[in-house]
Design an enzyme around this catalytic site. Structure first.
Site: not given
Ligand code: ASP
Length: 367
Positions: A203, A233-234
């Protein structure tokens, strides 16, 4: 409870009034013109042994380009939000990171992209989830914030809104990369988890403090390899992967999204810092009032937080994520102009720059 009496440097102008006559007065701080900026391109099991010198150099160059793009905006007096957007646009277009082009594959072999932005001055926010044909989801997230009455749009509706707003649409194949396809195939063949095949979260995100004292945060992702059932996701969740509030800080996260949502990582960090800042201000007011005498009215206009304090708060929240079983990292800027990282993984693609001349990119934990 943290000892803010000893760990806060209380920089304040205390104006104590007895009737109309100032009993004590100090000049307030001059108008601030400092800026600070931080970016990330994911955290995870990133070690020197797993990287060729070429890969290492290419990642650093991509991070430096994004850092420079945002820093230039800030240095020229642009807004925190424009700086965040400028950096994330480059990182989305760079296939090495899991956002925009180079996004990971879903279980079904497609791409579903998530992104969000938040403006710390107004606490306006915008987010998109599960979009499949938006070249730069960060632009669409910003449009949701500025040109819709909503905070979050998902799937087909978000894509329809993008068309209305003139946001660039691309064929879903634009996001394809061989490396990510291979990761999905390995995952399916060996029944591995997303982390086994990716070794890291990719991300991207940016946080900024501009010369006007405004802050902004943004995050963009393809999510996690092999995600299914419309998993989100977050990254597009305001308060989990992204948060900005001029009263406390701006945060962007990367990591195992489910844990970041459960902890509310980005908001948790900002809320703790805001509460501590308020407590420090009250303490300063008490001190000034005691010194000025029983009839005085005392105002404390500023409380300056040492960098160590913000770092401790961020580390505490990341420890909390770890205790639940999650991993990842965050970037953070504060009103004082600190630009920080906190991660509980071996490494994190990251960079930071400030008006004081700090300018660095790093990858490994011991960089
Ligand atoms: N936080 C992201 C998710 O859970 C993944 C990532 O940080 O690459 O979708």
């Amino acid at each position: 409870m943290r000892g803010f009496f000893t760990r806060f440097a209380l920089v304040f102008s205390a104006l104590a009034l007895t009737g109309q006559i100032p009993a004590t007065a100090q000049d307030s701080e001059p108008a601030e013109t400092r800026w600070s900026f931080a970016i990330h391109g994911g955290a995870g099991t990133i070690s020197r042994e797993d990287m060729t010198p070429e890969e290492d150099a290419a990642h650093r160059a991509a991070l430096q380009a994004a850092l420079d793009a945002g820093s230039k905006v800030l240095d020229e007096g642009g807004t925190a939000m424009d700086a965040v957007e400028a950096a994330i646009l480059l990182l989305e277009d760079e296939p090495r990171f899991n956002a925009g082009r180079g996004a990971v594959y879903t279980w079904e072999g497609s791409h579903e992209l998530d992104a969000s932005v938040m403006d710390g001055a107004t606490r306006d926010a915008g987010a998109v989830a599960g979009v499949t044909n938006i070249r730069n989801p960060i632009l669409l997230a910003r449009k949701v914030m500025t040109d819709s009455p909503h905070v979050m749009l998902a799937g087909k509706g978000a894509e329809d809104f993008a068309v209305e707003q003139g946001i660039e649409i691309v064929p879903p194949s634009y996001f394809d990369t061989e490396r990510r396809r291979e990761a999905l195939e390995r995952m399916k063949a060996r029944q591995l988890s997303s982390l086994d095949v990716d070794l890291k979260f990719g991300t991207v995100g940016a946080v900024a403090l501009d010369r006007n004292g405004n802050m902004a945060a943004g995050t963009s992702t393809g999510g996690m390899t092999g995600k299914r059932w419309g998993r989100v996701g977050d990254a597009p969740i305001i308060g989990a992967g992204t948060y900005a509030d001029n009263r406390s800080c701006a945060v962007s996260a990367t990591g195992w999204g489910e844990y970041f949502i459960r902890v509310g990582v980005a908001h948790e960090i900002c809320a703790l810092l805001r509460a501590d800042r308020q407590a420090a201000r009250s303490a300063a007011e008490w001190d000034a009032a005691r010194a000025a005498g029983p009839d005085a009215v005392v105002f404390v206009s500023g409380v300056e937080m040492p960098v160590r304090f913000a770092q401790d708060v961020a580390d505490d929240v990341m420890d909390d994520v770890k205790e639940l079983g999650g991993d990842g990292g965050i970037i953070l800027v504060t009103p004082e102009g600190h630009a920080l990282f906190s991660f509980n993984t071996a490494g994190m693609y990251r960079g930071r720059a400030t008006s004081d001349g700090l300018n660095e990119v790093a990858i490994y934990g011991d960089d």
